[in-house]
Design a protein around this motif. Structure first.
Motif, short mmCIF file in Angstrom:
data_model
loop_
_atom_site.label_atom_id
_atom_site.label_comp_id
_atom_site.label_asym_id
_atom_site.label_seq_id
_atom_site.Cartn_x
_atom_site.Cartn_y
_atom_site.Cartn_z
N VAL A 1 10.64 39.75 60.74
CA VAL A 1 10.08 40.85 60.59
C VAL A 1 9.09 41.01 61.47
CG1 VAL A 1 8.56 41.88 58.88
CG2 VAL A 1 10.63 40.64 57.89
N THR A 2 8.81 41.97 62.23
CA THR A 2 7.93 42.24 63.48
C THR A 2 6.87 43.22 62.60
OG1 THR A 2 9.43 42.15 65.00
CG2 THR A 2 7.42 43.23 65.64
N ARG B 1 -4.98 28.68 59.42
CA ARG B 1 -3.78 28.44 60.53
C ARG B 1 -3.02 29.83 60.25
NH1 ARG B 1 1.27 27.51 58.72
NH2 ARG B 1 1.51 26.43 56.63
N ALA B 2 -2.44 30.43 61.17
CA ALA B 2 -1.76 31.65 61.30
C ALA B 2 -0.56 31.69 60.20
CB ALA B 2 -1.27 31.89 62.56
N ALA B 3 -0.22 32.68 59.64
CA ALA B 3 1.20 32.67 58.84
C ALA B 3 2.02 33.47 59.46
CB ALA B 3 0.75 33.37 57.54
N THR B 4 1.62 34.08 60.77
CA THR B 4 2.76 34.92 61.42
C THR B 4 2.66 34.19 62.84
OG1 THR B 4 1.12 36.34 62.26
CG2 THR B 4 2.24 37.05 60.21
N THR C 1 -1.20 42.45 58.59
CA THR C 1 -1.28 41.02 59.27
C THR C 1 -1.97 39.85 58.15
OG1 THR C 1 -3.65 41.62 60.08
CG2 THR C 1 -1.28 42.42 61.54
N MET C 2 -2.54 40.34 57.27
CA MET C 2 -3.20 39.26 56.16
C MET C 2 -2.18 38.97 55.32
SD MET C 2 -6.30 38.86 57.18
CE MET C 2 -7.25 38.22 56.03
N VAL C 3 -1.73 37.66 55.29
CA VAL C 3 -0.58 37.37 54.51
C VAL C 3 -1.04 36.16 53.60
CG1 VAL C 3 1.31 38.17 56.02
CG2 VAL C 3 0.36 36.05 56.25
N ASN C 4 -0.38 36.05 52.42
CA ASN C 4 -0.66 35.12 51.74
C ASN C 4 -0.06 33.74 52.05
OD1 ASN C 4 -1.24 33.66 49.36
ND2 ASN C 4 -0.05 34.78 48.05
#
Length: 167
Positions: A84-85, A105-108, A155-158
């Motif tokens: 998913v972009t 840390r980044a989730a993406t 961009t903010m993900v769980n």
């Protein structure tokens, strides 16, 4: 009772909220930082690791400035094994905002989609010190972060939803 701070003047308040982060502001924030080169399809950030090649340490939290090239922000979805972009970044764009704000840390993932990309990285502690030294820059910086997040809230993900990510 009137505030004794010089930051309470109406003229200064207008300056604070009418300016945005300029190229000069970005140059000031990212001065004396190393440039890191990447090639097509290389991960700049993969599973929370800068450069995809070293273990993330506390000092590795911070922000990246894209100097040259184009990158995409994506997430690998476990169910269905698809990508998913979320968006694309171009020279002058700052990325890693969610990591900076949450100190996690980044989730993406951020992947190069041009032939080459050059990125500057500034550690969290260095960035905070530079912002504290310049209150007007600090306001423009946080204003731009807020605008960026409001335009791209996905961009903010769980991080707790582990089954969504391929690790």
């Amino acid at each position: 009772m009137e505030a004794s701070s010089s930051y309470s003047s109406p003229h200064l308040m207008k300056q604070l909220f009418s300016q945005k982060l300029s190229s000069a502001d970005k140059d000031s924030l990212f001065r004396d930082t190393n440039q890191i080169g990447f090639t097509r399809n290389q991960s700049i950030v993969f599973e929370g690791v800068l450069g995809g090649a070293k273990q993330l340490k506390d000092s590795d939290y911070g922000l990246c400035l894209l100097v040259k090239g184009n990158i995409r922000q994506q997430r690998l979805v476990y169910k269905g094994c698809s990508i998913v972009t979320f968006g694309y970044f171009h020279p002058g764009d700052i990325f890693g905002i969610e990591c900076f704000l949450t100190n996690t840390r980044a989730a993406t993932n951020f992947v190069v989609c041009s032939d080459k990309a050059i990125v500057k990285f500034i550690p969290y502690e260095t960035l905070i010190m530079r912002l504290q030294d310049d209150p007007l820059l600090q306001v423009r910086f946080y204003r731009d972060l807020a605008v960026s997040l409001s335009l791209n809230p996905c961009t903010m993900v769980n991080h707790e939803d582990e089954e969504m990510f391929v690790y």
